[in-house]
Design a protein around this motif. Structure first.
Motif, short mmCIF file in Angstrom:
data_model
loop_
_atom_site.label_atom_id
_atom_site.label_comp_id
_atom_site.label_asym_id
_atom_site.label_seq_id
_atom_site.Cartn_x
_atom_site.Cartn_y
_atom_site.Cartn_z
N VAL A 1 0.84 -1.20 0.00
CA VAL A 1 0.00 0.00 0.00
C VAL A 1 0.88 1.25 0.00
O VAL A 1 0.63 2.20 -0.75
CB VAL A 1 -0.95 0.00 1.21
N ALA A 2 1.89 1.27 0.85
CA ALA A 2 2.80 2.42 0.90
C ALA A 2 3.49 2.64 -0.43
O ALA A 2 3.66 3.79 -0.89
CB ALA A 2 3.82 2.23 2.02
N GLU A 3 3.88 1.56 -1.07
CA GLU A 3 4.54 1.68 -2.39
C GLU A 3 3.59 2.23 -3.44
O GLU A 3 4.01 2.93 -4.37
CB GLU A 3 5.06 0.30 -2.83
N ALA A 4 2.30 1.94 -3.30
CA ALA A 4 1.31 2.38 -4.28
C ALA A 4 1.18 3.90 -4.33
O ALA A 4 0.76 4.46 -5.34
CB ALA A 4 -0.04 1.75 -4.00
N VAL A 5 1.53 4.57 -3.23
CA VAL A 5 1.48 6.04 -3.21
C VAL A 5 2.89 6.64 -3.20
O VAL A 5 3.06 7.83 -2.95
CB VAL A 5 0.67 6.56 -2.01
N GLY A 6 3.88 5.80 -3.50
CA GLY A 6 5.26 6.27 -3.46
C GLY A 6 5.57 7.38 -4.43
O GLY A 6 6.43 8.22 -4.17
N SER A 7 4.85 7.41 -5.56
CA SER A 7 5.09 8.45 -6.57
C SER A 7 4.28 9.72 -6.34
O SER A 7 4.49 10.72 -7.04
CB SER A 7 4.78 7.89 -7.96
N ASN B 1 -7.95 -5.32 12.41
CA ASN B 1 -8.48 -4.19 13.20
C ASN B 1 -7.41 -3.42 13.94
O ASN B 1 -7.60 -2.24 14.24
CB ASN B 1 -9.49 -4.70 14.22
N LEU B 2 -6.29 -4.07 14.25
CA LEU B 2 -5.28 -3.42 15.08
C LEU B 2 -3.89 -3.41 14.45
O LEU B 2 -3.28 -2.35 14.31
CB LEU B 2 -5.23 -4.09 16.45
N VAL B 3 -3.39 -4.57 14.06
CA VAL B 3 -2.02 -4.62 13.54
C VAL B 3 -1.90 -3.83 12.23
O VAL B 3 -0.97 -3.04 12.06
CB VAL B 3 -1.57 -6.08 13.33
N ALA B 4 -2.85 -4.01 11.31
CA ALA B 4 -2.77 -3.32 10.02
C ALA B 4 -2.74 -1.80 10.15
O ALA B 4 -1.89 -1.15 9.55
CB ALA B 4 -3.90 -3.77 9.11
N PRO B 5 -3.65 -1.18 10.93
CA PRO B 5 -3.58 0.28 11.06
C PRO B 5 -2.30 0.78 11.72
O PRO B 5 -1.78 1.83 11.36
CB PRO B 5 -4.82 0.65 11.86
N VAL B 6 -1.79 0.01 12.69
CA VAL B 6 -0.53 0.42 13.33
C VAL B 6 0.61 0.38 12.31
O VAL B 6 1.38 1.34 12.18
CB VAL B 6 -0.21 -0.50 14.53
N LEU B 7 0.70 -0.70 11.56
CA LEU B 7 1.78 -0.82 10.58
C LEU B 7 1.63 0.17 9.43
O LEU B 7 2.62 0.74 8.95
CB LEU B 7 1.82 -2.25 10.04
N LEU B 8 0.40 0.39 8.98
CA LEU B 8 0.20 1.32 7.87
C LEU B 8 0.51 2.75 8.30
O LEU B 8 1.12 3.51 7.55
CB LEU B 8 -1.24 1.20 7.36
N THR B 9 0.10 3.10 9.50
CA THR B 9 0.43 4.44 10.01
C THR B 9 1.94 4.60 10.14
O THR B 9 2.50 5.64 9.75
CB THR B 9 -0.24 4.68 11.37
N ARG B 10 2.61 3.59 10.65
CA ARG B 10 4.07 3.65 10.76
C ARG B 10 4.72 3.83 9.40
O ARG B 10 5.63 4.65 9.23
CB ARG B 10 4.59 2.38 11.42
N ALA B 11 4.24 3.10 8.40
CA ALA B 11 4.83 3.16 7.07
C ALA B 11 4.64 4.52 6.42
O ALA B 11 5.51 5.00 5.68
CB ALA B 11 4.23 2.06 6.19
N LEU B 12 3.48 5.15 6.68
CA LEU B 12 3.16 6.41 6.00
C LEU B 12 3.51 7.65 6.80
O LEU B 12 3.46 8.76 6.26
CB LEU B 12 1.67 6.43 5.65
N LEU B 13 3.89 7.48 8.04
CA LEU B 13 4.12 8.64 8.90
C LEU B 13 5.19 9.59 8.36
O LEU B 13 5.00 10.82 8.44
CB LEU B 13 4.47 8.18 10.31
N PRO B 14 6.29 9.11 7.78
CA PRO B 14 7.25 10.07 7.22
C PRO B 14 6.64 10.96 6.14
O PRO B 14 6.97 12.15 6.05
CB PRO B 14 8.34 9.16 6.64
N ARG B 15 5.72 10.40 5.34
CA ARG B 15 5.03 11.21 4.32
C ARG B 15 4.03 12.16 4.96
O ARG B 15 3.92 13.32 4.57
CB ARG B 15 4.30 10.30 3.32
#
Length: 272
Positions: free
Chosen positions: A75-81, A115-129
Motif C-alpha cells: 500500500v505504501a509503495e502504491a502512493v510512493g510516486s 483491526n489493530l495490527v494493520a492500522p498500526v503498521l500502515l500508520t508507521r509506514a506512511l508517517l514520514p510522508r
C-alpha cells in the motif's frame, strides 16, 4: 471557523468498498480529494471509485488483504510516486461475534491483524510522508467503535482490538505533539451498514442503529472542528457509556437479564 481543512486531500482509505469507508471516500471526493481506495474486493472498490469521481474527486483502486504479510508495504509503495500524502483513514475492520471459547483461532487472529495490527503498521509506514505532507496538518483518522467505550459480551476480541486502536491513536497524538499531523479517533455506535446485516440485535437489547448519513455527518463535523475524539452516539443515548465510567458493575447487572437473548441475536454476526 474551520480548524481542519478537508479540501483537496491526497490520501488512503482502507475498507473503502462499503459502509463508513465508502461514505467517507465520497465525502472527501466531493471536497476535491485524490484517493487510494484499499480493500479486498475489486468490484466494490471500483463502485466506490465511480462514486468518488461523480462527487468531484479522483480515485485509484488497490485490491489488498491487509492481513497478509507485506501488504502494508505494498500500500505504501502504491502512493510512493505521489507528491503529497496528507490523509490516512484506518477504517478496514472485521468482526466475529459469539462466545470466546467458540471462536476459532483463525477468526481471533483475523480480527487482531485487520483491526489493530494493520492500522498500526500502515500508520508507521506512511508517517514520514504524513509529517511532511503540506503546509497544513495531515490527518490520521482511526475508525474505532463504541464497543471500545463499553465492552459488550460476545464481542470480546473485537472490543479488544477497537480499544487497542483507540489507545494507539491517543498515544500517537501525544507522541506527535508539535508535529503537523492531526490524529482523530471515531467511536461509531451501531450503524446501519452492510457489516451489520448479519447481526439481529435491536433497540430492545441496546443496539439501536443510526443511519450511515447521520454518522458520517457527525464525523465530518467533528473533524472539521478539530476534535481528536468523535463519539457518534447521540448525547441522549450515552447513559451506558457514562455508567461504565462511574459504576461498571452496574452495567454488568443491567446487561445480565438479556444475555441469552443477545447471544442468540449476535451469534451469526460475521464479516470475516
Amino acid at each position: 471557523m474551520t480548524i481542519v481543512d478537508l479540501t483537496n486531500r491526497y490520501g488512503i482509505i482502507t475498507g473503502a468498498g462499503q459502509g463508513i469507508g465508502r461514505a467517507l471516500a465520497v465525502e472527501f471526493g466531493s471536497r476535491g480529494a485524490h484517493l487510494l481506495l484499499v480493500g479486498r474486493k475489486e468490484s466494490t472498490l471500483v463502485a466506490t471509485a465511480r462514486l468518488v469521481e461523480a462527487a468531484g474527486g479522483t480515485a485509484e483502486v488497490f485490491t489488498q488483504d491487509l492481513t497478509l504479510p507485506n501488504s502494508v508495504d505494498r500500500v505504501a509503495e502504491a502512493v510512493g510516486s505521489w507528491a503529497t500524502v496528507d490523509l490516512l483513514v484506518n477504517n478496514a475492520g472485521n468482526v466475529r461475534a459469539g462466545r470466546l471459547e467458540l471462536t476459532s483461532e483463525a477468526d481471533i487472529r483475523s480480527m487482531i491483524e485487520l483491526n489493530l495490527v494493520a492500522p498500526v503498521l500502515l500508520t508507521r509506514a506512511l508517517l514520514p510522508r504524513l509529517r511532511t505532507g503540506a503546509d497544513r496538518d495531515s490527518i490520521v483518522l482511526n475508525i474505532s467503535s463504541g464497543i471500545a467505550l463499553v465492552g459488550m459480551p460476545f464481542y470480546t476480541v473485537y472490543a479488544a482490538t477497537k480499544a487497542g486502536l483507540a489507545r494507539f491513536g491517543e498515544s500517537l497524538r501525544r507522541e506527535l505533539t508539535g508535529v503537523k499531523v492531526h490524529v482523530t479517533t471515531v467511536y461509531p455506535g451501531a450503524t446501519d451498514t452492510d457489516m451489520m446485516s448479519s447481526q439481529n440485535a435491536g433497540a430492545d437489547l441496546g443496539w439501536e442503529r443510526r443511519s450511515l448519513d447521520d454518522v458520517i455527518a457527525d464525523v465530518l463535523a467533528g473533524l472539521e472542528a478539530g476534535d481528536h475524539e468523535i463519539n457518534t452516539v447521540p448525547e441522549d443515548r450515552r447513559g451506558m457509556q457514562e455508567l461504565n465510567i462511574s459504576d461498571p458493575m452496574a452495567v454488568d447487572a443491567a446487561m445480565a437479564p438479556g444475555l441469552a437473548d443477545l447471544e442468540s441475536a449476535v451469534r451469526d454476526h460475521r464479516s470475516i
